[in-house]
Motif scaffolding. Structure first.
Motif, short mmCIF file in Angstrom:
data_model
loop_
_atom_site.label_atom_id
_atom_site.label_comp_id
_atom_site.label_asym_id
_atom_site.label_seq_id
_atom_site.Cartn_x
_atom_site.Cartn_y
_atom_site.Cartn_z
N VAL A 133 -27.13 34.52 52.71
CA VAL A 133 -27.10 34.86 51.41
C VAL A 133 -25.66 34.81 50.84
CG1 VAL A 133 -27.25 36.90 50.05
CG2 VAL A 133 -28.90 36.79 51.69
N GLN A 134 -24.65 34.75 51.36
CA GLN A 134 -23.44 34.61 50.84
C GLN A 134 -23.18 33.20 50.28
OE1 GLN A 134 -21.56 37.19 49.74
NE2 GLN A 134 -20.01 37.18 51.16
N LEU A 135 -23.70 32.14 51.27
CA LEU A 135 -23.59 30.87 50.77
C LEU A 135 -24.75 30.36 49.68
CD1 LEU A 135 -22.63 29.31 54.17
CD2 LEU A 135 -21.02 29.94 52.11
N GLY A 136 -25.73 31.37 49.39
CA GLY A 136 -26.82 30.87 48.52
C GLY A 136 -26.11 30.11 47.05
N ARG A 137 -25.43 30.84 46.36
CA ARG A 137 -25.30 30.24 45.28
C ARG A 137 -24.24 28.95 45.17
NH1 ARG A 137 -25.28 33.28 40.38
NH2 ARG A 137 -25.54 35.12 41.88
N PRO A 138 -23.04 28.89 46.19
CA PRO A 138 -22.45 27.86 46.47
C PRO A 138 -23.27 26.43 46.84
CG PRO A 138 -21.11 29.60 47.15
CD PRO A 138 -22.60 29.94 46.90
N ALA A 139 -24.32 26.86 47.81
CA ALA A 139 -25.00 25.62 48.15
C ALA A 139 -26.11 25.27 47.03
CB ALA A 139 -26.19 26.09 49.15
N PHE A 140 -26.64 26.18 46.19
CA PHE A 140 -27.20 25.69 44.92
C PHE A 140 -26.61 24.80 43.90
CE2 PHE A 140 -31.13 25.93 42.41
CZ PHE A 140 -30.92 25.85 41.22
N ILE A 141 -25.25 25.15 43.76
CA ILE A 141 -24.57 24.23 42.88
C ILE A 141 -24.29 22.93 43.62
CG2 ILE A 141 -22.12 23.88 41.97
CD1 ILE A 141 -22.02 27.01 42.07
N VAL A 142 -24.09 22.86 44.90
CA VAL A 142 -24.00 21.58 45.58
C VAL A 142 -25.27 20.82 45.52
CG1 VAL A 142 -23.81 20.23 47.70
CG2 VAL A 142 -22.20 22.48 47.07
N ASP A 143 -26.37 21.47 45.67
CA ASP A 143 -27.73 20.90 45.30
C ASP A 143 -27.99 20.39 43.89
OD1 ASP A 143 -28.49 21.73 47.75
OD2 ASP A 143 -29.55 23.55 47.17
N ARG A 163 -34.44 33.44 45.13
CA ARG A 163 -32.92 34.15 45.01
C ARG A 163 -32.70 35.03 43.54
NH1 ARG A 163 -30.15 32.65 49.42
NH2 ARG A 163 -30.91 30.53 50.38
N TRP A 164 -33.20 34.56 42.61
CA TRP A 164 -32.70 35.15 41.28
C TRP A 164 -33.97 35.89 40.68
CZ3 TRP A 164 -30.24 30.44 42.58
CH2 TRP A 164 -28.96 30.30 43.22
N SER A 165 -33.60 36.51 39.37
CA SER A 165 -34.43 36.94 38.53
C SER A 165 -35.09 36.13 37.75
CB SER A 165 -33.73 37.89 37.59
OG SER A 165 -32.83 37.40 36.62
#
Length: 549
Positions: free
Chosen positions: A83-93, A129-131
């Motif tokens: 969960v912690q790496l979800g947002r950074p990983a999405f940015i890399v994607d 993951r998000w709204s």
């Protein structure tokens, strides 16, 4: 607080209530690997690598594949870092998608098809993951990013077929709309219904809901801290591996309305902020009213009902992940409803016992006590007869017969209490009243005349019993307090109600005084009582509904 282990069986004979759980973090990590592998293979199979960016594109795609493999290992091992790496990983994607589109010139060339599943993956990843609002913004941003990449490619000197570019742009926009709608138009799996008749009789109310929640998530242990309305200190209930464990209250506030995963003794938490948004926090404070031991990890579920509030902690959940947070609302609702229902049944039993005690007291007053009073009245008369030299043997026989009749009546009351109800069926009130009036006349040495009624008056056995008790009390009061020597009784059915009119020739009493025992019984039956009294004539009229059973 130390909770002793109970000798309850560990197996639950209830139907399987396990929730249909998912692990979207692990699934998304696997999808990322498939997308990355697909891009690498497609690039390797392309006829002209130089026209697709050459070494730079190859390095980017291989690096992305390695990145995807690392995230897959993280998702497999740790729900916290997943969960912690979800947002950074999405940015890399996103950066990888736009960079690859630019390097390969796929917005204009025939290498565009591999990026369609990449775009779909990013949309579904954000939806998991998000709204909904955030996902719509992300989908719109991806489509605009495609436009920006096309503009940069065009500025770089490569001529773009605008018709082809427009078709691709429209396809991505339509795909984004469909994917977002599909992701948010479907409902999450609901919780299985809690079957009280299956769990509660074996484990009790709190033990039953604990095992229900443990079965739903496959947990090995659970603890419930519950605070009833009006109380200041919660009490603890444990099940599974937590039975017999040394538990204590942390002094923290009762849980709010947000469920969360916890690990590292509660220091790491993934909190469900709303229906779709997760928040990762590190907090040294207590997770709630229950003290969590170092190394413990599990799921915390807040529960609120009409009769109290509490927090449920589940431990030892196999394959625990952030998706478990999206199903807690249904589980909490089932538990709250079960506890409210149990509380309502407990209150109903207490009310029923209170009514039963009151009814027993009234019946004893209207039968046993009045019989003893009548016997005392007769014995006093016999003593006067002995002084006068009269033959008292017939009177003694009548007293014995009266006592025997009252014994039968008391046995009837006891049998009704044992059965919990009056014997079913209907009675002809005329015949029943004639029999009881004959007995009362002998016992109290009074004349009781029952008016003749042509039509039978059929009532339930329960209502017939209550009418007899009213007549017993009226007769005893008329003789003991009014010194009456005669009573005229009329019973009839008038407009769907039973009407009893009892007139005696006693001394009377002050109105508006009403006999307390009679008034209480009539009110309990939902009837009306009217009393008129003058010296030489007291009339008591009772109107009762026919529906009492």
């Amino acid at each position: 607080m130390f909770l002793p282990k109970r000798n309850a069986p560990e197996t639950n004979d209830c139907a399987d209530q396990r929730l249909p759980r998912s692990h979207s973090g692990l699934v998304l990590a696997g999808m990322r690997n498939l997308v990355a592998l697909f891009l690498v293979l497609w690039f390797w199979m392309a006829p002209s690598h130089a026209g697709l960016g050459g070494t730079a594109t190859a390095a980017l795609l291989v690096a992305y594949l390695v990145f995807a493999l690392i995230l897959l290992a993280v998702a497999w091992r740790s729900w916290w870092y997943e969960v912690q790496l979800g947002r950074p990983a999405f940015i890399v994607d996103v950066i990888t998608l736009l960079s690859a589109l630019f390097l390969t010139k796929a917005v204009a060339l025939d290498f565009f098809s591999p990026f369609i599943p990449f775009f779909a993956f990013l949309t579904l990843n954000s939806a998991a993951r998000w709204s909904a609002r955030s996902v719509w913004l992300i989908a719109g941003g991806l489509v605009l990013g495609f436009l920006l990449t096309g503009w940069l490619v065009d500025r770089g000197g490569l001529s773009i077929d605008m018709a082809r570019f427009a078709r691709r742009f429209g396809s991505l926009a339509l795909l984004a709309v469909m994917l977002v709608w599909f992701a948010f138009g479907r409902q999450l799996s609901g919780a299985a219904r809690y079957e009280r008749q299956c769990c509660a009789p074996m484990y009790g109310a709190f033990g039953g809901v604990l095992r229900y929640a443990m079965d739903a998530y496959g947990a090995r242990g659970g603890v419930l801290a519950w605070l009833d309305e009006g109380e200041t200190r919660p009490h603890l209930h444990a099940a599974g591996t937590m039975e017999g464990a040394s538990l204590s209250l942390s002094g923290g506030m009762m849980a709010g309305d947000r469920p969360f995963l916890f690990g590292k003794g509660g220091q790491r938490r993934i909190v469900l902020m709303d229906r779709r948004t997760l928040s990762a926090t590190q907090d040294e404070g207590p997770v709630g009213p229950i003290a969590v031991r170092d190394g413990d990890e599990g799921l915390a579920i807040p529960i609120g009902s009409r009769t109290g509030r509490g927090q449920l902690l589940l431990y030892g959940i196999s394959g625990m992940n952030s998706d478990d947070l999206f199903t807690v609302q249904g589980v909490a609702r089932e538990i709250a409803a079960a506890l409210d229902e149990d509380n309502a049944e407990t209150l109903a039993r207490e009310v029923a016992l209170s009514r039963l005690r009151s009814q027993i007291a009234t019946d004893l007053h209207d039968s046993v006590i009045q019989t003893l009073a009548g016997t005392r009245f007769r014995l006093q008369a016999l003593r006067n007869g002995v002084v006068e030299g009269k033959d008292i043997a017939p009177d003694i026989d009548m007293i014995c017969a009266g006592i025997a009749g009252e014994q039968d009546h008391v046995r009837t009351i006891i049998e009704q209490l044992r059965q919990g109800r009056i014997q079913p069926g209907h009675r002809d009130l005329r015949e029943e009243l004639r029999a009881v009036c004959a007995h009362l006349a002998r016992h109290w040495m009074i004349r009781i005349a029952v008016a003749e009624v042509e039509e039978p008056v059929m009532v339930s056995a329960a209502l017939c019993f209550e009418v007899q008790q009213i007549l017993r009390e009226v007769t005893a009061n008329a003789v003991r307090h009014g010194k009456a020597t005669a009573i005229d009784l009329e019973a009839a059915c008038v407009e769907g109600r039973i009407r009893l009119e009892m007139i005696d020739n006693g001394e009377g009493f002050a109105v508006p005084h009403q006999p307390r025992s009679i008034a209480g019984r009539v009110a309990w039956l939902g009837g009306d009582l009217t009393v008129t009294s003058v010296p030489g004539r007291t009339a008591i009229v009772v109107s009762l509904p026919m529906g009492f059973a």
